[in-house]
Design a protein around this motif. Structure first.
Motif, PDB file in Angstrom:
ATOM      1  N   THR A 233      -3.468   1.336  -8.798  1.00 39.87           N
ATOM      2  CA  THR A 233      -4.509   1.853  -7.977  1.00 39.87           C
ATOM      3  C   THR A 233      -3.809   2.605  -6.938  1.00 39.87           C
ATOM      4  OG1 THR A 233      -4.288  -0.211  -6.554  1.00 39.87           O
ATOM      5  CG2 THR A 233      -5.932  -0.283  -8.184  1.00 39.87           C
ATOM      6  N   ALA A 234      -4.505   3.442  -5.951  1.00 42.07           N
ATOM      7  CA  ALA A 234      -3.876   4.317  -4.953  1.00 42.07           C
ATOM      8  C   ALA A 234      -3.152   3.373  -4.065  1.00 42.07           C
ATOM      9  CB  ALA A 234      -5.056   5.191  -4.289  1.00 42.07           C
ATOM     10  N   MET A 235      -3.873   2.240  -3.606  1.00 38.13           N
ATOM     11  CA  MET A 235      -3.393   1.369  -2.723  1.00 38.13           C
ATOM     12  C   MET A 235      -2.128   0.565  -2.994  1.00 38.13           C
ATOM     13  SD  MET A 235      -5.375  -1.864  -0.591  1.00 38.13           S
ATOM     14  CE  MET A 235      -6.483  -0.612   0.431  1.00 38.13           C
ATOM     15  N   ALA A 236      -2.073   0.439  -4.472  1.00 37.56           N
ATOM     16  CA  ALA A 236      -0.641  -0.090  -4.874  1.00 37.56           C
ATOM     17  C   ALA A 236       0.356   0.795  -4.627  1.00 37.56           C
ATOM     18  CB  ALA A 236      -0.707  -0.646  -6.242  1.00 37.56           C
ATOM     19  N   ARG A 237      -0.015   2.014  -4.870  1.00 37.54           N
ATOM     20  CA  ARG A 237       1.085   3.101  -4.598  1.00 37.54           C
ATOM     21  C   ARG A 237       1.423   3.224  -3.421  1.00 37.54           C
ATOM     22  NH1 ARG A 237      -2.261   4.924  -8.982  1.00 37.54           N
ATOM     23  NH2 ARG A 237      -3.500   6.613  -7.618  1.00 37.54           N
ATOM     24  N   GLN A 238       0.498   2.995  -2.413  1.00 35.32           N
ATOM     25  CA  GLN A 238       0.956   3.198  -1.138  1.00 35.32           C
ATOM     26  C   GLN A 238       1.808   1.936  -0.673  1.00 35.32           C
ATOM     27  OE1 GLN A 238      -3.481   3.416   0.138  1.00 35.32           O
ATOM     28  NE2 GLN A 238      -2.751   4.850   1.698  1.00 35.32           N
ATOM     29  N   LEU A 239       1.493   0.811  -1.118  1.00 29.89           N
ATOM     30  CA  LEU A 239       2.337  -0.511  -1.047  1.00 29.89           C
ATOM     31  C   LEU A 239       3.943  -0.127  -1.345  1.00 29.89           C
ATOM     32  CD1 LEU A 239       0.088  -3.470  -1.987  1.00 29.89           C
ATOM     33  CD2 LEU A 239       1.118  -2.912   0.356  1.00 29.89           C
ATOM     34  N   ARG A 240       3.981   0.481  -2.616  1.00 27.84           N
ATOM     35  CA  ARG A 240       5.366   0.704  -3.085  1.00 27.84           C
ATOM     36  C   ARG A 240       5.825   1.819  -2.258  1.00 27.84           C
ATOM     37  NH1 ARG A 240       2.557   0.017  -8.192  1.00 27.84           N
ATOM     38  NH2 ARG A 240       2.224   2.359  -8.373  1.00 27.84           N
ATOM     39  N   ARG A 241       5.211   2.809  -1.667  1.00 29.36           N
ATOM     40  CA  ARG A 241       5.789   3.625  -0.820  1.00 29.36           C
ATOM     41  C   ARG A 241       5.937   3.273   0.597  1.00 29.36           C
ATOM     42  NH1 ARG A 241       1.929   7.515  -3.446  1.00 29.36           N
ATOM     43  NH2 ARG A 241       0.626   7.068  -1.694  1.00 29.36           N
ATOM     44  N   GLY A 242       5.910   1.726   0.711  1.00 26.18           N
ATOM     45  CA  GLY A 242       5.915   1.294   2.075  1.00 26.18           C
ATOM     46  C   GLY A 242       4.963   1.786   3.214  1.00 26.18           C
ATOM     47  N   GLU A 243       4.081   2.506   2.691  1.00 27.92           N
ATOM     48  CA  GLU A 243       2.960   3.004   3.672  1.00 27.92           C
ATOM     49  C   GLU A 243       1.847   1.908   4.190  1.00 27.92           C
ATOM     50  OE1 GLU A 243       2.903   7.304   1.415  1.00 27.92           O
ATOM     51  OE2 GLU A 243       0.963   6.142   1.840  1.00 27.92           O
ATOM     52  N   LEU A 244       1.744   0.825   3.324  1.00 30.46           N
ATOM     53  CA  LEU A 244       1.003  -0.400   3.725  1.00 30.46           C
ATOM     54  C   LEU A 244       1.908  -1.578   3.494  1.00 30.46           C
ATOM     55  CD1 LEU A 244      -2.408   0.644   1.981  1.00 30.46           C
ATOM     56  CD2 LEU A 244      -1.868   0.731   4.365  1.00 30.46           C
ATOM     57  N   GLN A 245       1.304  -2.833   4.137  1.00 31.64           N
ATOM     58  CA  GLN A 245       1.976  -4.114   4.079  1.00 31.64           C
ATOM     59  C   GLN A 245       1.160  -5.001   3.368  1.00 31.64           C
ATOM     60  OE1 GLN A 245       3.027  -5.909   7.724  1.00 31.64           O
ATOM     61  NE2 GLN A 245       4.069  -7.710   6.867  1.00 31.64           N
ATOM     62  N   ALA A 246       1.838  -5.649   2.600  1.00 33.58           N
ATOM     63  CA  ALA A 246       0.974  -6.356   1.508  1.00 33.58           C
ATOM     64  C   ALA A 246       0.469  -7.609   2.178  1.00 33.58           C
ATOM     65  CB  ALA A 246       1.986  -7.231   0.315  1.00 33.58           C
ATOM     66  N   PRO A 247      -0.817  -8.160   2.021  1.00 35.55           N
ATOM     67  CA  PRO A 247      -1.376  -9.184   2.628  1.00 35.55           C
ATOM     68  C   PRO A 247      -0.440 -10.406   2.289  1.00 35.55           C
ATOM     69  CG  PRO A 247      -2.859  -7.968   0.940  1.00 35.55           C
ATOM     70  CD  PRO A 247      -1.499  -7.488   0.726  1.00 35.55           C
ATOM     71  N   ASP A 248      -0.418 -11.217   3.420  1.00 35.32           N
ATOM     72  CA  ASP A 248       0.197 -12.317   3.519  1.00 35.32           C
ATOM     73  C   ASP A 248      -0.711 -13.560   2.973  1.00 35.32           C
ATOM     74  OD1 ASP A 248       2.383 -14.420   4.855  1.00 35.32           O
ATOM     75  OD2 ASP A 248       0.740 -14.989   5.818  1.00 35.32           O
ATOM     76  N   PRO A 249      -0.336 -14.402   2.308  1.00 36.93           N
ATOM     77  CA  PRO A 249      -1.033 -15.595   1.805  1.00 36.93           C
ATOM     78  C   PRO A 249      -1.460 -16.584   2.663  1.00 36.93           C
ATOM     79  CG  PRO A 249       0.806 -15.253   0.229  1.00 36.93           C
ATOM     80  CD  PRO A 249       1.089 -14.301   1.678  1.00 36.93           C
ATOM     81  N   ASP A 250      -0.752 -16.755   3.774  1.00 35.01           N
ATOM     82  CA  ASP A 250      -1.182 -17.951   4.871  1.00 35.01           C
ATOM     83  C   ASP A 250      -2.403 -17.075   5.540  1.00 35.01           C
ATOM     84  OD1 ASP A 250       0.507 -19.748   3.934  1.00 35.01           O
ATOM     85  OD2 ASP A 250       2.003 -19.300   5.341  1.00 35.01           O
ATOM     86  N   ASP A 251      -1.969 -15.984   5.970  1.00 39.01           N
ATOM     87  CA  ASP A 251      -3.189 -14.953   6.651  1.00 39.01           C
ATOM     88  C   ASP A 251      -4.448 -15.190   5.865  1.00 39.01           C
ATOM     89  OD1 ASP A 251      -3.890 -13.203   8.907  1.00 39.01           O
ATOM     90  OD2 ASP A 251      -4.097 -11.733   7.198  1.00 39.01           O
ATOM     91  N   MET A 252      -4.174 -14.874   4.375  1.00 36.00           N
ATOM     92  CA  MET A 252      -5.507 -14.708   3.754  1.00 36.00           C
ATOM     93  C   MET A 252      -6.257 -16.193   3.761  1.00 36.00           C
ATOM     94  SD  MET A 252      -5.795 -11.806   2.353  1.00 36.00           S
ATOM     95  CE  MET A 252      -5.967 -11.512   0.383  1.00 36.00           C
ATOM     96  N   ALA A 253      -5.446 -17.193   4.034  1.00 37.12           N
ATOM     97  CA  ALA A 253      -6.143 -18.623   3.950  1.00 37.12           C
ATOM     98  C   ALA A 253      -6.963 -18.818   5.288  1.00 37.12           C
ATOM     99  CB  ALA A 253      -4.925 -19.753   3.876  1.00 37.12           C
ATOM    100  N   ASP A 254      -6.371 -18.159   6.424  1.00 37.51           N
ATOM    101  CA  ASP A 254      -6.897 -18.362   7.442  1.00 37.51           C
ATOM    102  C   ASP A 254      -8.060 -17.483   7.610  1.00 37.51           C
ATOM    103  OD1 ASP A 254      -4.870 -19.779   8.518  1.00 37.51           O
ATOM    104  OD2 ASP A 254      -3.887 -18.297   9.554  1.00 37.51           O
ATOM    105  N   LYS A 255      -8.145 -16.527   6.888  1.00 32.65           N
ATOM    106  CA  LYS A 255      -9.425 -15.735   6.903  1.00 32.65           C
ATOM    107  C   LYS A 255     -10.552 -16.253   5.985  1.00 32.65           C
ATOM    108  CE  LYS A 255      -6.843 -11.620   7.969  1.00 32.65           C
ATOM    109  NZ  LYS A 255      -6.207 -10.096   7.674  1.00 32.65           N
ATOM    110  N   TYR A 256     -10.105 -16.964   4.850  1.00 40.24           N
ATOM    111  CA  TYR A 256     -11.066 -17.522   4.000  1.00 40.24           C
ATOM    112  C   TYR A 256     -11.645 -18.821   4.924  1.00 40.24           C
ATOM    113  CZ  TYR A 256     -13.230 -20.148   0.457  1.00 40.24           C
ATOM    114  OH  TYR A 256     -13.991 -20.903  -0.653  1.00 40.24           O
TER     115      TYR A 256
END
Length: 409
Positions: A233-256
């Motif tokens: 996906t385009a977002m995965a390519r942005q992650l590989r280029r360092g343009e975005l930061q991957a979601p943090d699992p603990d942060d995702m848990a807090d959001k859930y």
């Protein structure tokens, strides 16, 4: 801090699972029907569904020709099932997914539903859902859908925060959502809103803003999915280029947990890891058919079908799909007969995720002791387990995949 583990939760809600056959046909069955409309105005950066923009397609795979192709596939599917000895008393649920089904004229969706109704009777209380983007509907189109038999609309809201929508490549104005919901209500439709949490750069306050905005629309149903960034996906390519930061699992848990707290406070109860409904009757019966292993047709490019353990899936590209139908053949890419042991594993993976839980006897004897282990860890409801069902606690929902792994391995 709890690590969120809900990756498989999104599979049932948006994908069109697969189709099945058995050596001992059973007439008089209930059927669900998924109709995949593979068209989008813009492809979102996180999306890996089988979707296409209008400029990518031509010939028989165009939006204009799609309804006729889908109806031809329905005819051929019914004929194939009849030849194999399968008949259906009724269609209990229909789901127009995508893509953005409401990019097609409302009359096209109604025509496909009418054609299906002419092949197999719709149950009197049939649930008929269409997905929609808030900017792909009007008051008139929603009224036409309701008049034509649609009973429920699921809007892809994703977020109420403009910066988050921009990261997701969503094009709608968040202020359009309450208007679209009001129009749907006016038409007499049940309404669900879909949210995504965990977008790179999204804060806990952003999630709170989005959930509160969704609940303020007085909806019947809420889906909230953790963002999963697939590799192609385009977002995965942005992650590989360092343009975005991957979601943090603990942060995702807090959001859930925040989503769950707000939904429950607003009178919605969870019934699947990523889904909440105001009443049991307003749960998505179509998705429950997937999670409970029912039979369904998958109509459209890339759609999957399921009938008693035989699965098949269609050619993905709309042009190849259309060309095969033009030759009078079902556009099936491949199929598989799922072994009984694999079906038993899938039952655990799917049924454990719903609030009704999983019957203890469905767990293999060699791993059944893990039920008590997860009860003691706070992952399973003790009272339900005593009554013979494995039901996840909220902590268990956060670690659902880990619980499932222990029960199937």
């Amino acid at each position: 801090m709890t690590v969120l583990d809900t990756g498989a939760a999104t599979a049932g809600a948006r994908t069109a699972p697969a189709r099945t056959a058995t050596s001992s046909p059973r007439p008089g069955r209930e059927l669900s029907v998924y109709i995949h409309v593979p068209f989008c105005a813009v492809r979102c950066g996180y999306c890996d569904f089988n979707t296409y923009t209008a400029t990518e397609l031509g010939g028989g795979g165009s939006q204009a020709e799609y309804p006729a192709n889908a109806m031809a596939e329905m005819d051929l599917t019914l004929a194939e099932d009849a030849a194999a000895g399968y008949t259906y008393d009724r269609v209990s649920t229909v789901f127009f997914g995508g893509g953005t089904p409401t990019l097609l004229p409302a009359d096209d969706l109604v025509a496909m539903l009418d054609h299906l109704r002419g092949l197999i009777s719709l149950a009197e209380d049939a649930e008929v859902t269409t997905e929609a983007n808030p900017d792909s509907v009007t008051r008139e189109s929603l009224a036409r859908l309701a008049e034509g038999g649609i009973t429920r609309v699921s809007f892809g809201m994703q977020s109420a925060v403009r910066s988050v929508l921009a990261t997701l490549n969503r094009t709608h104005d968040p202020e359009r959502v309450p208007q679209a919901v009001a129009w749907a209500r006016e038409a007499g439709l049940d309404v669900s809103l879909d949210l995504i949490y965990g977008t790179p750069g999204e804060t806990l306050a952003d999630v709170e803003t989005s959930v509160k905005a969704a609940l303020a629309c007085d909806i019947d149903h809420l889906s909230a999915y953790s963002l999963i960034i697939e590799g192609n996906t385009a977002m995965a390519r942005q992650l590989r280029r360092g343009e975005l930061q991957a979601p943090d699992p603990d942060d995702m848990a807090d959001k859930y947990e925040l989503v769950d707290d707000l939904a429950v406070a607003a009178g919605l109860d969870w019934y699947e890891v990523s889904n909440w409904a105001r009443t049991p009757e307003q749960r998505s019966r179509h998705n429950l058919a997937y999670w409970r292993g029912g039979d369904w047709w998958g109509i459209g490019p890339g759609a999957h079908r399921h009938r008693d353990g035989l699965r098949s899936w269609n050619l993905k590209h709309p042009s190849r799909y259309a060309a095969t139908l033009a030759e009078g053949s079902l556009p099936v890419a491949d199929s598989e007969q799922v072994p009984d042991e694999d079906r038993a594993v899938e039952r655990i993976m799917l049924e454990l995720r719903i609030a009704d839980g999983l019957a203890v006897e469905a767990v293999p004897e060699q791993t059944r002791a893990m039920l008590a282990v997860h009860r003691d860890r706070g992952h399973l409801e003790p009272e339900a387990l005593t009554e013979g069902r494995a039901v996840l606690t909220r902590q268990g929902r956060l670690l659902a995949d880990a619980v499932i792994r222990d029960l199937v391995s």
